[in-house]
Design an enzyme around this catalytic site. Structure first.
Site, PDB file in Angstrom:
ATOM      1  N   LYS A 184      -7.308   1.903  -2.954  1.00 29.50           N
ATOM      2  CA  LYS A 184      -6.921   1.283  -1.678  1.00 29.50           C
ATOM      3  C   LYS A 184      -6.973   2.325  -0.550  1.00 29.50           C
ATOM      4  CE  LYS A 184      -4.809  -1.352   1.419  1.00 29.50           C
ATOM      5  NZ  LYS A 184      -5.236  -2.590   2.027  1.00 29.50           N
TER       6      LYS A 184
ATOM      7  N   THR B  32       0.876  -1.179   0.000  1.00 30.47           N
ATOM      8  CA  THR B  32       0.000   0.000   0.000  1.00 30.47           C
ATOM      9  C   THR B  32       0.907   1.221   0.000  1.00 30.47           C
ATOM     10  OG1 THR B  32      -1.658  -1.186   1.266  1.00 30.47           O
ATOM     11  CG2 THR B  32      -1.863   1.218   1.171  1.00 30.47           C
TER      12      THR B  32
ATOM     13  N   LYS C 228       0.346   5.116   8.283  1.00 32.82           N
ATOM     14  CA  LYS C 228       0.927   5.483   6.976  1.00 32.82           C
ATOM     15  C   LYS C 228      -0.170   5.650   5.917  1.00 32.82           C
ATOM     16  CE  LYS C 228       2.043   1.920   4.739  1.00 32.82           C
ATOM     17  NZ  LYS C 228       1.426   0.918   3.860  1.00 32.82           N
TER      18      LYS C 228
HETATM   19  P1  NAP Z   1       5.590  -6.417   7.206  1.00 30.52           P
HETATM   20  O1  NAP Z   1       5.342  -7.682   7.954  1.00 30.52           O
HETATM   21  O2  NAP Z   1       6.339  -5.331   7.877  1.00 30.52           O
HETATM   22  O3  NAP Z   1       6.318  -6.817   5.827  1.00 30.52           O
HETATM   23  C1  NAP Z   1       7.053  -5.951   5.025  1.00 30.52           C
HETATM   24  C2  NAP Z   1       8.343  -6.668   4.680  1.00 30.52           C
HETATM   25  O4  NAP Z   1       9.056  -5.932   3.705  1.00 30.52           O
HETATM   26  C3  NAP Z   1       9.257  -6.820   5.904  1.00 30.52           C
HETATM   27  O5  NAP Z   1       9.632  -8.179   6.031  1.00 30.52           O
HETATM   28  C4  NAP Z   1      10.423  -5.919   5.553  1.00 30.52           C
HETATM   29  O6  NAP Z   1      11.684  -6.362   6.005  1.00 30.52           O
HETATM   30  C5  NAP Z   1      10.407  -5.959   4.051  1.00 30.52           C
HETATM   31  N1  NAP Z   1      11.073  -4.792   3.469  1.00 30.52           N
HETATM   32  C6  NAP Z   1      10.863  -3.504   3.725  1.00 30.52           C
HETATM   33  N2  NAP Z   1      11.673  -2.748   2.977  1.00 30.52           N
HETATM   34  C7  NAP Z   1      12.393  -3.592   2.237  1.00 30.52           C
HETATM   35  C8  NAP Z   1      13.396  -3.419   1.265  1.00 30.52           C
HETATM   36  N3  NAP Z   1      13.815  -2.191   0.913  1.00 30.52           N
HETATM   37  N4  NAP Z   1      13.936  -4.512   0.701  1.00 30.52           N
HETATM   38  C9  NAP Z   1      13.529  -5.730   1.070  1.00 30.52           C
HETATM   39  N5  NAP Z   1      12.571  -5.981   1.986  1.00 30.52           N
HETATM   40  C10 NAP Z   1      12.028  -4.900   2.555  1.00 30.52           C
HETATM   41  O7  NAP Z   1       4.222  -5.795   6.711  1.00 30.52           O
HETATM   42  P2  NAP Z   1       2.939  -6.502   6.050  1.00 30.52           P
HETATM   43  O8  NAP Z   1       1.864  -6.588   7.073  1.00 30.52           O
HETATM   44  O9  NAP Z   1       3.352  -7.709   5.305  1.00 30.52           O
HETATM   45  O10 NAP Z   1       2.491  -5.335   5.056  1.00 30.52           O
HETATM   46  C11 NAP Z   1       3.185  -5.063   3.859  1.00 30.52           C
HETATM   47  C12 NAP Z   1       2.454  -3.966   3.093  1.00 30.52           C
HETATM   48  O11 NAP Z   1       1.122  -4.423   2.796  1.00 30.52           O
HETATM   49  C13 NAP Z   1       2.290  -2.658   3.833  1.00 30.52           C
HETATM   50  O12 NAP Z   1       2.352  -1.590   2.931  1.00 30.52           O
HETATM   51  C14 NAP Z   1       0.870  -2.765   4.415  1.00 30.52           C
HETATM   52  O13 NAP Z   1       0.315  -1.489   4.631  1.00 30.52           O
HETATM   53  C15 NAP Z   1       0.161  -3.547   3.341  1.00 30.52           C
HETATM   54  N6  NAP Z   1      -0.975  -4.383   3.774  1.00 30.52           N
HETATM   55  C16 NAP Z   1      -0.929  -5.106   4.918  1.00 30.52           C
HETATM   56  C17 NAP Z   1      -2.033  -5.898   5.271  1.00 30.52           C
HETATM   57  C18 NAP Z   1      -2.056  -6.710   6.542  1.00 30.52           C
HETATM   58  O14 NAP Z   1      -3.144  -7.116   6.965  1.00 30.52           O
HETATM   59  N7  NAP Z   1      -0.920  -7.006   7.163  1.00 30.52           N
HETATM   60  C19 NAP Z   1      -3.164  -5.933   4.446  1.00 30.52           C
HETATM   61  C20 NAP Z   1      -3.155  -5.207   3.258  1.00 30.52           C
HETATM   62  C21 NAP Z   1      -2.054  -4.426   2.926  1.00 30.52           C
HETATM   63  P3  NAP Z   1      12.020  -6.587   7.566  1.00 30.52           P
HETATM   64  O15 NAP Z   1      11.681  -8.019   7.773  1.00 30.52           O
HETATM   65  O16 NAP Z   1      13.462  -6.272   7.683  1.00 30.52           O
HETATM   66  O17 NAP Z   1      11.148  -5.630   8.335  1.00 30.52           O
END
Ligand code: NAP
Length: 351
Positions: A173, A98, A241
């Site tokens: 979104k 997102t 965010k």
């Molecule tokens: P998350 O668990 O924090 O996953 C994001 C991953 O991306 C982390 O493992 C992070 O690494 C990695 N990352 C960040 N920057 C990076 C880079 N430059 N290079 C490589 N890896 C990188 O978050 P999430 O819940 O999966 O959410 C991910 C996205 O989807 C967000 O934008 C969120 O708003 C959106 N989203 C989430 C949900 C939900 O229910 N969780 C639903 C819809 C949308 P690290 O392991 O080092 O932190």
């Protein structure tokens, strides 16, 4: 086009599950994540590890990204060794994060110049939707234009909406997120009113579910709030965010979103007092006694410190100190060829 090699960058809560569905469907997967441990489950199943996004993309027909913030998206795509340069000609670059609609347009345009296809494809359906492979995809492209990659998208989704233009998926979104944020404030208010009135809050949730006061959030998240389960499915800092990005868009459009403003204030407060990495359902802690908050790991004195120092983490995930406007998650690069699309508040006293 025969698609066999797929790269997946960002194997966090959502990404690891989505990548797993692509492996289940037989695609040959290469993964990269900032913290390698979070990819171990996929590596144990036979995915290949790459040491950088560029290395992951080198042989890939399709590259998915599911990172945290627009700043992360920008790094992964637009830095000198980013995907726009590193991916093969003709490769598909699909961002599930997102993120900022303008950044999605910039990436689409940059990819087009390099003979690559990029589109924004944020998702909704939460962690459970990722586990079940039933996410809803919100796509910034026309259906006919992404036909070659539809079989991959179908591996982890049950519904797909096409918004026909670059950035259209991200804008839709953000609409979803402002509605979600207000629904969460709505159920948190309702639970506080029920509890303070001494009536059965669980029964109130049942009433809401059988009437018009309920929402997806009150159905899935309010029971967790009541049970004191604050483990993240969706991180509070990520909803902050998203609201910041929506508020920035509203400023560009010169409209006011009062529900989103209120929700931003509350989620920002939750993040400032230590709740950034909690699930969004921890919002209800803001209505509780200080002792209950402390037992859950929150510290209200951090809010006072933030007010005094003006030095706290910004809603974009960065600490800008006291002399820099927040970037609403879009981050750096305020100069050169691409403008900042920031939330434009200045961190005086609060983010
Ligand atoms: P998350 O668990 O924090 O996953 C994001 C991953 O991306 C982390 O493992 C992070 O690494 C990695 N990352 C960040 N920057 C990076 C880079 N430059 N290079 C490589 N890896 C990188 O978050 P999430 O819940 O999966 O959410 C991910 C996205 O989807 C967000 O934008 C969120 O708003 C959106 N989203 C989430 C949900 C939900 O229910 N969780 C639903 C819809 C949308 P690290 O392991 O080092 O932190």
């Amino acid at each position: 086009m025969q698609i066999s090699n797929v790269a997946f960058i960002g194997t966090g809560i959502m990404g690891a599950r989505i990548a797993g569905h692509l492996m289940d469907a037989g695609y040959d997967l290469t993964v990269y994540n900032r913290t390698r441990e979070k990819a171990e489950g996929l590596l144990a199943r036979g995915a290949r590890w790459a040491d950088s996004p560029a290395e992951a993309a080198a042989d890939a027909d399709v590259v998915f990204t599911m990172v945290g913030y627009p700043t992360d998206v920008e790094d992964v795509y637009l830095s000198t060794d980013g995907l726009i340069r590193a991916a093969k000609k003709g490769a598909w670059l699909i961002d599930l994060t997102t993120s900022s609609p303008q950044l999605a347009r910039d990436i689409h345009d940059a990819a087009e110049v390099e003979d690559k296809h990029a589109f924004d494809c944020p998702v909704t359906g939460g962690e459970q939707g990722a586990i079940d492979g039933t996410l809803t995809l919100i796509i910034g492209a026309a259906e006919k234009d992404v036909a070659p990659v539809m079989p991959l998208l179908e591996c982890f989704s049950s519904r797909r909406f096409f918004f026909d233009q670059p950035g259209g998926g991200q804008t839709a979104k953000l609409c979803n997120q402002v509605s979600l944020a207000s629904c969460m404030v709505g159920y948190a208010d309702a639970l506080a009113l029920a509890e303070q009135s001494g009536i059965d809050a669980e029964k109130v949730l049942e009433v809401m579910a059988s009437g018009t006061g309920g929402s997806g959030a009150s159905k899935t998240l309010a029971p967790k709030s009541l049970a004191g389960d604050y483990k993240p499915g969706f991180l509070a800092e990520h909803l902050r965010k998203d609201i910041a990005l929506a508020l920035q868009r509203s400023e560009d459009l010169e409209i006011t979103l009062p529900g989103a403003e209120t929700a931003f204030t509350l989620f920002d407060m939750l993040c400032q007092i230590g709740g950034s990495r909690m699930g969004t359902q921890a919002l209800t802690l803001l209505y509780q006694e200080e002792g209950t908050c402390a037992a859950a790991g929150l510290d209200w004195s951090l809010l006072e410190q933030g007010d005094e120092d003006d030095e706290h983490e910004c809603c974009c995930g960065h600490d800008h100190g006291d002399e820099h406007e927040c970037c609403g998650g879009h981050g750096h690069h305020h100069d050169g060829d691409h403008e900042c699309h920031c939330h434009d508040h200045d961190h005086e006293g609060r983010a």
